[in-house]
Design a protein around this motif. Sequence first.
Motif, PDB file in Angstrom:
ATOM      1  N   LEU A 231       4.560  -5.628   6.890  1.00  9.39           N
ATOM      2  CA  LEU A 231       3.227  -5.126   6.558  1.00  9.39           C
ATOM      3  C   LEU A 231       3.351  -4.271   5.303  1.00  9.39           C
ATOM      4  O   LEU A 231       3.942  -3.196   5.334  1.00  9.39           O
ATOM      5  CB  LEU A 231       2.661  -4.289   7.707  1.00  9.39           C
ATOM      6  N   ASP A 232       2.795  -4.749   4.194  1.00 11.66           N
ATOM      7  CA  ASP A 232       2.926  -4.025   2.922  1.00 11.66           C
ATOM      8  C   ASP A 232       1.718  -3.131   2.716  1.00 11.66           C
ATOM      9  O   ASP A 232       0.613  -3.605   2.453  1.00 11.66           O
ATOM     10  CB  ASP A 232       3.068  -5.015   1.761  1.00 11.66           C
ATOM     11  N   GLU A 233       1.916  -1.846   2.821  1.00 12.58           N
ATOM     12  CA  GLU A 233       0.860  -0.838   2.701  1.00 12.58           C
ATOM     13  C   GLU A 233      -0.396  -1.237   3.462  1.00 12.58           C
ATOM     14  O   GLU A 233      -1.484  -1.318   2.888  1.00 12.58           O
ATOM     15  CB  GLU A 233       0.537  -0.579   1.222  1.00 12.58           C
ATOM     16  N   PRO A 234      -0.249  -1.457   4.760  1.00  9.69           N
ATOM     17  CA  PRO A 234      -1.410  -1.946   5.506  1.00  9.69           C
ATOM     18  C   PRO A 234      -2.498  -0.890   5.650  1.00  9.69           C
ATOM     19  O   PRO A 234      -3.653  -1.229   5.861  1.00  9.69           O
ATOM     20  CB  PRO A 234      -0.823  -2.281   6.878  1.00  9.69           C
TER      21      PRO A 234
ATOM     22  N   LYS B 130       9.765  -1.690  -3.386  1.00  9.61           N
ATOM     23  CA  LYS B 130       9.570  -2.068  -1.991  1.00  9.61           C
ATOM     24  C   LYS B 130       8.962  -3.457  -1.864  1.00  9.61           C
ATOM     25  O   LYS B 130       9.471  -4.320  -1.145  1.00  9.61           O
ATOM     26  CB  LYS B 130       8.648  -1.042  -1.294  1.00  9.61           C
ATOM     27  N   THR B 131       7.856  -3.644  -2.566  1.00  8.83           N
ATOM     28  CA  THR B 131       7.181  -4.939  -2.491  1.00  8.83           C
ATOM     29  C   THR B 131       8.100  -6.045  -3.002  1.00  8.83           C
ATOM     30  O   THR B 131       8.167  -7.131  -2.418  1.00  8.83           O
ATOM     31  CB  THR B 131       5.875  -4.897  -3.300  1.00  8.83           C
ATOM     32  N   THR B 132       8.821  -5.762  -4.068  1.00  7.39           N
ATOM     33  CA  THR B 132       9.724  -6.769  -4.622  1.00  7.39           C
ATOM     34  C   THR B 132      10.759  -7.184  -3.579  1.00  7.39           C
ATOM     35  O   THR B 132      11.013  -8.374  -3.376  1.00  7.39           O
ATOM     36  CB  THR B 132      10.423  -6.209  -5.866  1.00  7.39           C
TER      37      THR B 132
ATOM     38  N   HIS C  42       0.215  -9.072   2.944  1.00  6.08           N
ATOM     39  CA  HIS C  42       0.400  -8.526   1.608  1.00  6.08           C
ATOM     40  C   HIS C  42      -0.477  -7.313   1.362  1.00  6.08           C
ATOM     41  O   HIS C  42      -1.486  -7.113   2.012  1.00  6.08           O
ATOM     42  CB  HIS C  42       0.096  -9.597   0.561  1.00  6.08           C
ATOM     43  N   GLN C  43      -0.067  -6.550   0.344  1.00  5.32           N
ATOM     44  CA  GLN C  43      -0.806  -5.386  -0.113  1.00  5.32           C
ATOM     45  C   GLN C  43      -2.247  -5.793  -0.440  1.00  5.32           C
ATOM     46  O   GLN C  43      -3.181  -5.103  -0.116  1.00  5.32           O
ATOM     47  CB  GLN C  43      -0.106  -4.852  -1.370  1.00  5.32           C
ATOM     48  N   HIS C  44      -2.389  -6.936  -1.064  1.00  4.32           N
ATOM     49  CA  HIS C  44      -3.712  -7.473  -1.346  1.00  4.32           C
ATOM     50  C   HIS C  44      -3.861  -8.727  -0.497  1.00  4.32           C
ATOM     51  O   HIS C  44      -3.060  -9.642  -0.600  1.00  4.32           O
ATOM     52  CB  HIS C  44      -3.858  -7.795  -2.826  1.00  4.32           C
TER      53      HIS C  44
HETATM   54 MG   LIG Z   1       4.097  -2.368  -3.428  1.00  4.44          MG
END
Ligand SMILES: [Mg+2]
Lengths: 371, 544
Positions: free
Chosen positions: B184-187, B63-65, B105-107
Amino acid sequence: MDNYHRQQRVNTFLVPLLAVISGLVVAAVLIIFTDNSPFAAFEELFKAGFGCSSLNRCAFFTTLERATPLMLTGLSAVVAFRSGMFSIGQEGQFALGALTAAWLGFALDLPPVVHAIVIMLAAMVIGGIYGWIPGVLKVKLNINEVITTIVMNEIAVLVLVYMVNFPLRADRGTTAYSPVIDETAKLMIFMPGSKWGMGFVIAIAAVLAVYFYLWRSAPGYEQRMAGQSSLFALFGGIRNDRAAIRGMFISGALAGLAGAIEVIGVHYRINQDFAPGLGFTGLSVAILGQVHPFGVFLVAILFAGVGLGAQLGLQINLGIPRELGGTVIALMILFVAAEKFYTDGISGLRERWAHFRGQKTAVELAMEERE
Amino acid sequence: MRRDIVKAVLRRTPCGNLMANAVELRNITKYFPSSNVLANNDVTLSITEGEVHALVGENGAGKTTLMNIFYGLHRPDSGEILVNGQPVEIHHPDDAIKLGIGMVHQHFKLVPSFTIAENIMLGIEPNQYGMLKKKDEAEMVRQLANDFGLPVDPYARIRDLPVGMQQRVEILKALQREAKILILDEPTAVLTPQEVKELLAVVRNLAQRGRTIIFITHKLVEVKDVADRLSVMRDGKMIGTRTVAETSIPDMARMMVGRSVLLELDKKPATPGEVVFAADNITVTDASGLPAVRHISFSVREGEILGIAGVSGNGQTELVEAISGMRPVEGGTILFQGKDITRRTVGERRKQGMAHIPEDRIKIGLNLETNLDENLVVNRYKLPEFNRLGFMILSAMKRFAAFAVKQFSIAAAQPGEMIATLSGGNMQKVVLARELSGEPKFVIANQPTRGLDVGSIEFVHRSLVDVRDRQAAVLLISVELDEILSLSDRVLVMYRGTVAGEVDPTTVTKEEIGLLMGGSSLPGTATSAGSVQAVPKPQKEVVA
Ligand SMILES: [Mg+2]
Ligand SMILES: Nc1ncnc2c1ncn2[C@@H]1O[C@H](COP(=O)(O)OP(=O)(O)OP(=O)(O)O)[C@@H](O)[C@H]1O
């Protein structure tokens, strides 16, 4: 997967190799500025550094002689780095090891072999303690080891200068020397013409010992874990503080041993400018050698050979300043620092080469594996 | 040749009058040579303008990729990207920003020492003759925040803000750059339940204002709450896209994992035995020397799971570090199997049977620079099985790694594998394999399912209940209320470093526990005092 791991392993060798080659290429350009042919120059350098015309006049033996202290100071840096301590105290530990050897070399009265062993052990203890101090300061008081080791290098060198000029001074000549050590303290030499001998064997033993210590022993495991991730080590139950202090002691002992071997194996006495820079070069050896004992072994020989070749081959035969040797070495280190540049470049080239040959690239292989 | 023509024709065809596709990712493939992973395998995804589109899938599904490719952080090996029907080339986040794409980002990627306004306006500061205009900067941020109903104090420094607020700053930062499409990545992974609620409202609000939102999450309840459609990825492939209203949560879980998942944990009633672990009146300070845990007492018996609920940042981290031996306690005693271990090291505690699943598997629980084998023995390398006269027995380590891979079904791993190449779920399985093998007597599990997918969560929960059933004592610390309530046999609520109360997980309502978590006492209970159970007096310690 296997293919991938193989490529990784190849990279560990390819990166330093490419760095060495790049260093030589840039050096070739510099040589052109001196109106010499780079090919002729490299030939001279190689002959003078790695050649061997006869057993009695073998330049390579001198290279091995000179590689010995670099191997040990390089190992010293490896052990410190691998336990997470950026120690640059090899220079000072080396000086104190040499001083210890120069003193005990004439002050003790012991049978052969025993005398040499006692000297080396004493130098290791002294060097070890000199490494242990910044380790303790770091662990207990959180004082940066880079700073303490630099300061302690200065102190050690000044102690050496003082000792040579006053208490240990042997004659009233213009340069102060310590007395020549007893025959019983000297290390065996293999071939006349160079001082290549027992010291080199000890250095190889140290290479193997450091390898087994770091990768096969439990204390070595503790040290590497603490060096790679101190939080993980703490969490897992490893005593980070002990690992760091132990690493610093061993590191100091190896540098001290280097100093001792340089005295009882090569020079037999010390003056106030005794072998400057060998400790610092050890740092470079460790870095170009991928912070691994076997890498240190190869790089120490390479550095010693390039240095000797530049001195004898370039300076004496061609009139090119021998500093070029140092420049080549510096360039190589610079190119290693650009490691990522190579690894990316290498995998890119691999893909293109496979494409050109009509073979499957890693991407295609991976995709097929998935199907 | 022919394909080119077809493409050209397609391009000219109007995208239909029904609804415009804001984003189309077509046949995206991305291979990472460094980890030998095919992270995206011919992935196609269409996103309609103005929708909230959830992107779900197991850890490491890609997903993130995929989103990093869309945002210009990675180059795909093949495939094309269309924004508003136009094919685009996105080589760099700047290109993405110009196309109206924003990503949180996730982070987070904020500068901790900068103010909110400085972070939001970073690189686009208003200036005059090259001089920054701080006042205008703050004013613009205030304006923006009010426009979107996301109030912030422009002068507050990021490092002083709670995570939820930092995230708001990230969103504002994207909106200031006029993002029309927001990723929104794993917000919600790091937010408290209250913050999650607020965020979901914000997301819905943004969608109503015509923003298109791609929402990555592992929490299917959130998908139900906020998304219009969802797309599921598994193992680098796109499994499919569904309308949320027509898809049940178990169906979503099945699509993600490829099998049906037990969302409800079934466990036998606990059979608690003797007290294994007891904390008596302990006080712990945090990194800056301020008290983080204040006079807490509790005990855990064999065969039970004691849950500690609470909003994160109320002293749980310090409590766990003190119990496990990583942080000294300032006062009080810790008893383990009747012995005073208050001053024992981590290693000594572990040797006596303590295990610890830490809240941060990347920084604490694993050493990413080495391989599986070495990671698995950090708590047992001194045992005679792995250690002969101070030398590590590599063959035994290898055998143990093979055992762990099999026993805990760590996918895509073999002995000697580098840890860094594993997905989050598999990393956590490595931690579990290490901590739960070898019959631990007391297991501390701190946020054991953070950032994990449903399949992995099921596995972790099952494993914890299993060790409980083997009569180990388990201390579970989690900010996930559902997790605490479904796993624990007893529950304490932590608030500002103290125990705000004990509740019975079978009868308590979420509202009641929420009140305790917020610092108010339950109606009807007289005190919210700490000690819940009598703690046995420390025996004089005998060092073995
Ligand atoms: Mg991810
Ligand atoms: N920069 C990278 N280099 C090498 N491998 C990578 C890189 N980024 C991701 N991967 C690998 O690609 C795969 C997909 O990772 P990705 O981060 O996209 O997963 P994800 O679906 O976002 O998972 P999660 O839910 O855990 O965040 C994983 O196996 C991961 O290890």
